[in-house]
Design a protein around this motif. Structure first.
Motif, PDB file in Angstrom:
ATOM      1  N   SER A 152      -2.843  -1.149   3.763  1.00 54.31           N
ATOM      2  CA  SER A 152      -3.806  -0.909   2.693  1.00 54.31           C
ATOM      3  C   SER A 152      -5.166  -0.462   3.220  1.00 54.31           C
ATOM      4  O   SER A 152      -6.200  -0.719   2.602  1.00 54.31           O
ATOM      5  CB  SER A 152      -3.964  -2.178   1.848  1.00 54.31           C
ATOM      6  OG  SER A 152      -4.188  -3.320   2.667  1.00 54.31           O
ATOM      7  N   GLU A 170       2.039  -1.464  -4.699  1.00 51.42           N
ATOM      8  CA  GLU A 170       0.791  -0.704  -4.806  1.00 51.42           C
ATOM      9  C   GLU A 170       0.024  -1.187  -6.028  1.00 51.42           C
ATOM     10  O   GLU A 170       0.562  -1.243  -7.136  1.00 51.42           O
ATOM     11  CB  GLU A 170       1.090   0.788  -4.916  1.00 51.42           C
ATOM     12  CG  GLU A 170      -0.085   1.667  -5.288  1.00 51.42           C
ATOM     13  CD  GLU A 170      -1.289   1.511  -4.362  1.00 51.42           C
ATOM     14  OE1 GLU A 170      -2.404   1.309  -4.895  1.00 51.42           O
ATOM     15  OE2 GLU A 170      -1.104   1.588  -3.130  1.00 51.42           O
ATOM     16  N   ASP A 196      -8.843  -2.072   3.167  1.00 52.29           N
ATOM     17  CA  ASP A 196      -8.737  -3.108   2.152  1.00 52.29           C
ATOM     18  C   ASP A 196      -7.905  -4.300   2.600  1.00 52.29           C
ATOM     19  O   ASP A 196      -7.802  -5.285   1.869  1.00 52.29           O
ATOM     20  CB  ASP A 196      -8.132  -2.533   0.865  1.00 52.29           C
ATOM     21  CG  ASP A 196      -9.127  -1.683   0.097  1.00 52.29           C
ATOM     22  OD1 ASP A 196     -10.329  -1.780   0.390  1.00 52.29           O
ATOM     23  OD2 ASP A 196      -8.703  -0.915  -0.785  1.00 52.29           O
ATOM     24  N   GLY A 246       0.809  -1.203   0.000  1.00 53.63           N
ATOM     25  CA  GLY A 246       0.000   0.000   0.000  1.00 53.63           C
ATOM     26  C   GLY A 246       0.846   1.258   0.000  1.00 53.63           C
ATOM     27  O   GLY A 246       1.727   1.419   0.860  1.00 53.63           O
ATOM     28  N   THR A 268      -2.883   0.010  10.235  1.00 54.46           N
ATOM     29  CA  THR A 268      -3.934   0.813   9.616  1.00 54.46           C
ATOM     30  C   THR A 268      -4.751   1.463  10.733  1.00 54.46           C
ATOM     31  O   THR A 268      -4.314   1.577  11.869  1.00 54.46           O
ATOM     32  CB  THR A 268      -4.819  -0.059   8.702  1.00 54.46           C
ATOM     33  OG1 THR A 268      -5.769   0.771   8.009  1.00 54.46           O
ATOM     34  CG2 THR A 268      -5.565  -1.126   9.481  1.00 54.46           C
TER      35      THR A 268
END
Length: 380
Positions: A198, A35, A201, A12, A355
């Motif tokens: 990410s 990515e 996701d 990511g 994240t």
């Protein structure tokens, strides 16, 4: 004894992934970023462009200030747009003014740089505030105005040229195992440590972890005006009293309960869509406006005109810009953590999910990644 530099894979290239890539490279690692798109296209480029330490509770404020230092280092090196504008919370109600006063008093002797502004000072010192509506203001000196689209475009070449970070664009990672990841093209890449950055996701790679996590996807809607005429400058970034409901820094203020109760009683539509209003200015002179919050199953693929109209209604109550014409409207989706400033999970040996910065990615990512790598990997 292992003497070669650790191989670190980052999944990511949003702000969290790039922050981890930078921190890992500074720690002496060889870093590769994977990515799936040709550039950052998610929540990292769909925000206000605010490094916003004032929104962080005291236990996270120093980390936010470290992010600020790193943003200043990056923008000085690249010439990316950055204005150390600070911010002003402008409030129109006595209960909101009480929250600001409580916060300023509580922050005396701390690293927070905050002070109260009288209505007259707000009107004389803060461009963009409507005359005759402010009950008080709070000035904070720690905020930086950035352009997320430009910053996310300049960060990869900066990391490649300064730190040797490799980028694999248009490369979707479909499996992450212990010590190796596999891409959609069938290639395998070995690593010592991998970080899945990410956003929400990561559900694709580790659905069972996402299902058991405290995260929910959060959708926000935002707008951007046309460039303001004659080089008009917004000055400090602006937030309204509604924003006091949003950020953890204000949660300990006794008067906040009265603010929340009044909004729920008089304007339940704002709570329904999680609306609080803020304004920043981009490098072209346009004013970025927002935002809203819809969670989980309430998220729809179509944007709601009602939300945009409610945001504009509340913005116009306090602010007065030369040109309100809207040039762009968009939405973003990020992972919201309701219990902490980030979500980390060790899912396999050497594999970690990072994240859940909850809409504070521009403020917290650099500092959080820096803190992590300063304790996990010693420079070689």
């Amino acid at each position: 004894m292992k003497t070669s530099a650790p191989q670190v894979a980052i999944v990511g290239a949003g702000i969290v992934g790039l922050a981890h890539a930078w921190a890992a490279a500074r720690a002496g690692c060889r870093v590769t970023v994977f990515e799936r798109s040709d550039k950052a296209r998610g929540a990292s480029v769909r925000n206000f462009g605010m490094c916003w330490p004032i929104g962080q509770a005291s236990e996270h404020f120093e980390t936010a200030l470290r992010s600020r230092e790193l943003w200043q280092e990056f923008t000085a090196a690249t010439g990316a747009y950055a204005r150390a504008t600070g911010s002003v919370h402008v409030v129109a109600h006595e209960d909101e003014a009480a929250v600001l006063e409580e916060f300023v008093m509580a922050m005396k002797g701390t690293p927070y740089q905050v002070s109260m502004l009288t209505p007259a000072r707000v009107e004389s010192d803060v461009p963009g505030v409507r005359r005759g509506v402010a009950r008080a203001g709070m000035l904070s000196g720690s905020e930086i105005n950035l352009d997320p689209r430009e910053a996310l475009a300049l960060l990869p070449p900066f990391l490649k040229e300064r730190h040797g970070v490799e980028f694999r664009w248009k490369t979707a990672v479909c499996h992450v195992g212990e010590g190796v990841l596999r891409t959609a093209s069938g290639e395998s890449h070995a690593f010592d440590e991998a970080y899945v950055c990410s956003g929400h996701d990561f559900e694709t790679l580790f659905p069972e972890v996402f299902a058991a996590s405290p995260l929910k996807p959060c959708k926000l809607q935002m707008m951007r005006t046309v460039p303001q005429p004659g080089g008009w400058k917004l000055g400090p970034m602006l937030a309204s009293g509604l924003t006091l409901r949003q950020y953890s820094s204000f949660h300990g203020c006794p008067s906040l309960a009265a603010v929340k109760a009044r909004v729920a009683r008089e304007m339940p539509e704002l709570d329904r869509y999680g609306i609080h209003v803020m304004a920043s200015q981009d490098r072209f002179g346009s004013i970025v406006l927002g935002d809203s919050h819809e969670y989980g199953g309430d998220i729809e693929i179509f944007d709601k005109m009602e939300i945009d109209e409610l945001m504009l209604r509340e913005l116009r109550k306090l602010f007065d810009f030369p040109d309100w014409r809207i040039a762009e409207r968009w939405h973003g989706i990020y992972a919201k953590h309701f219990g902490d400033v980030e979500f980390r999970a060790d899912v396999l040996p050497g594999v970690q999910i990072a994240t859940g910065t909850s809409g504070s990615g521009m403020t917290m990512s650099f500092g959080l990644a820096d803190r992590h790598f300063s304790t996990r990997i010693a420079p070689v």
